[in-house]
Design an enzyme around this catalytic site. Structure first.
Site, PDB file in Angstrom:
ATOM      1  N   ASP A  91       0.822  -1.210   0.000  1.00 15.58           N
ATOM      2  CA  ASP A  91       0.000   0.000   0.000  1.00 15.58           C
ATOM      3  C   ASP A  91       0.860   1.264   0.000  1.00 15.58           C
ATOM      4  OD1 ASP A  91      -2.352  -1.431   0.026  1.00 15.58           O
ATOM      5  OD2 ASP A  91      -2.720  -1.214   2.171  1.00 15.58           O
ATOM      6  N   ASP A 241      -5.566  -8.595  14.392  1.00 11.70           N
ATOM      7  CA  ASP A 241      -5.127  -9.921  14.823  1.00 11.70           C
ATOM      8  C   ASP A 241      -5.901 -10.394  16.059  1.00 11.70           C
ATOM      9  OD1 ASP A 241      -3.974  -7.838  16.238  1.00 11.70           O
ATOM     10  OD2 ASP A 241      -2.054  -8.818  16.533  1.00 11.70           O
TER      11      ASP A 241
END
Length: 493
Positions: A91, A241
């Site tokens: 990105d 996560d």
């Protein structure tokens, strides 16, 4: 005024009791660890032809300083080339992308491992969005994830993938974080102590005690069907996560933590970078606490004891405002003679020994030179105390966003400088940060604590070390940040 003081007294007492419960949870982990420390997972014997295919996902955003070494480490993994696929989920908005292209071209001349450079049209969803986008292109049953500043060893997959072959209900294998630059400065030394305590003791106890645990963002391998079953990666929190882990746990998947396999990463060398990282973790974990506790309480896959330990796990940053509140109220209750009405808190001092003992035990378990490493414990204590305002602000901001504004917090990456030894310069990097406005608050809180020292001397001398430790920690931490900020201004001018 008297009514407000009684409200303060009640808040003080309730905060102290909740902190006692939270700290006791570490005692539970310590007890489990001492019982299970020798129960080591045995690597299953799996023929090379039976090893499953795996995709390595590397989420990247403006990592010009470290991306090359990461690609090199992943391309050198000792694993059948036809079963290894590498996705670089890029990105970046700087020259990192060009650097990736050059490195990929070089590796394609000497390796048959499939490696792809994947770019999106925008950065929507940040890291979680990049991982979700990459998942749409994954054609293997497993994905391993490494952040840009981590370097897996060549035998990483050989030591982890066989566990999946042997256990169809295994959703995640997580490995321990190591450190590339722990000896760089006092800040990295302090961080290494804290992180070792988490990875060498806490994670081991949670996993071997069958308690809720989570992926740690990097150095982990997921079974793809477990990700899909849990609903996939989500950008609803800044700790994607932790979020995915609890959704998978509540779906009935179990995890494996391997403490003996370390993946070293780079610790923030700058105070402001460390504060930024901690604020992101505090925000994300609080978002997960708010979103998952109701479902966690309703799930039938966990006992009530495990649910409680899960709440304690999700509350690891949410207790920071309570710690700050106790600190702020102490001088006020002392000077108004209200402190005498506070319940006996000597038990807090007793159980308060548990977290430092966890850190010390981790050093003993991991390092032959543990005595030398523990010399830096006062720095770790100072940093842990001084970060309370930074983390409390992040927690409260997360609560407001979740309940009031509905806005998503911005994912602010921790800058990496590829510094591994003393003497390397990071202040000339364009990724270096300036001190934020909270630094003023930290300094003022340090002066408040200094006033609290004199109040304690007159009213309750036993609390002088408590207020004094905050005074030193907050003032030194703020000055440290300002000095680094001045160095950045000087070197970039």
């Amino acid at each position: 005024m008297g009514f407000l003081l009684y409200i303060g007294l009640i808040l003080y007492s309730l905060s102290a009791m909740w902190l006692a419960v939270f700290t006791t949870s570490f005692g539970v982990l310590l007890f489990i660890y001492m019982r299970k420390r020798r129960t080591v997972p045995i690597l299953p014997e799996v023929n090379a032809t039976a090893l499953p295919a795996v995709t390595i996902q590397l989420p990247i955003y403006n990592e010009v300083s470290v991306v090359t070494r990461l690609i090199d480490a992943c391309m050198k993994l000792d694993y059948p080339a036809d079963k290894l696929h590498i996705q670089i989920l890029d990105d970046s908005t700087d020259e990192t992308s060009e650097q990736i292209e050059v490195r990929i071209a070089e590796w394609r001349l000497k390796s048959t491992v499939k490696i792809e450079h994947i770019q999106r049209i925008d950065r929507q969803g940040y890291k979680a969005g990049a991982l979700a986008y990459g998942m749409m292109l994954v054609q293997t049953p497993y994905v391993a994830i490494f952040d840009a500043d981590f370097i897996p060893s060549e035998d990483f997959l050989q030591k982890t993938m066989p566990y999946f072959v042997d256990d169809s209900g295994l959703g995640l294998v997580q490995t321990r974080w190591g450190h590339l630059n722990e000896s760089y400065n006092w800040l990295t030394r302090a961080q290494a102590l804290s992180i070792d305590g988490h990875f060498a003791i806490e994670q081991v106890a949670r996993n071997r005690g069958n308690l809720p645990m989570s992926m740690n963002g990097t150095g982990g391998i997921w079974r793809v069907v477990a990700i899909d079953d849990a609903g996939g990666w989500s950008d609803k929190t800044l700790t994607e996560d932790l979020d995915l882990s609890y959704r998978a746990l509540m779906k009935g998947w179990h995890f494996l933590y391997l403490v003996d396999i370390a993946v070293p990463g780079e610790l923030p060398v700058q105070v402001q970078a460390y504060k930024l990282q901690q604020a992101r973790w505090a925000t994300g974990s609080t978002e997960c606490l708010i979103q998952h506790v109701p479902a966690l309480m309703r799930t039938d896959t966990l006992t009530w004891g495990k649910k409680l330990m899960g709440v304690m796990h999700l509350s690891q940053y949410a207790v920071q405002p309570l710690i700050l509140l106790l600190f702020l109220l102490t001088p006020i209750l002392l000077i108004t003679d209200m402190f005498a009405q506070v319940p006996d808190l000597r038990f807090l001092a007793i159980i308060g020994i548990i977290p430092p003992f966890v850190i010390a035990l981790a050093q003993y378990e991991l390092h032959a030179d543990w005595r030398k490493r523990l010399l830096y414990f006062p720095v770790q204590f100072m940093v842990a105390a001084a970060i309370v305002l930074n983390n409390s602000y992040a927690v409260l901001q997360a609560v407001v966003n979740q309940y009031e504004t509905g806005q998503k917090a911005e994912f602010k990456r921790t800058p990496k400088f590829s510094v591994q030894t003393q003497g390397q310069i990071w202040t000339t990097s364009r990724y270096a940060l300036k001190a934020d406005w909270l630094t003023i608050g930290e300094f003022l809180l340090g002066l408040y604590a200094l006033w609290g020292v004199f109040v304690a001397l007159d009213h309750f001398p036993a609390l002088v070390p408590y207020m004094g430790s905050y005074a030193i920690s907050l003032i030194v931490f703020a000055l440290w940040n300002w000095i680094e900020s001045a160095q950045v201004n000087r070197d970039l001018s």
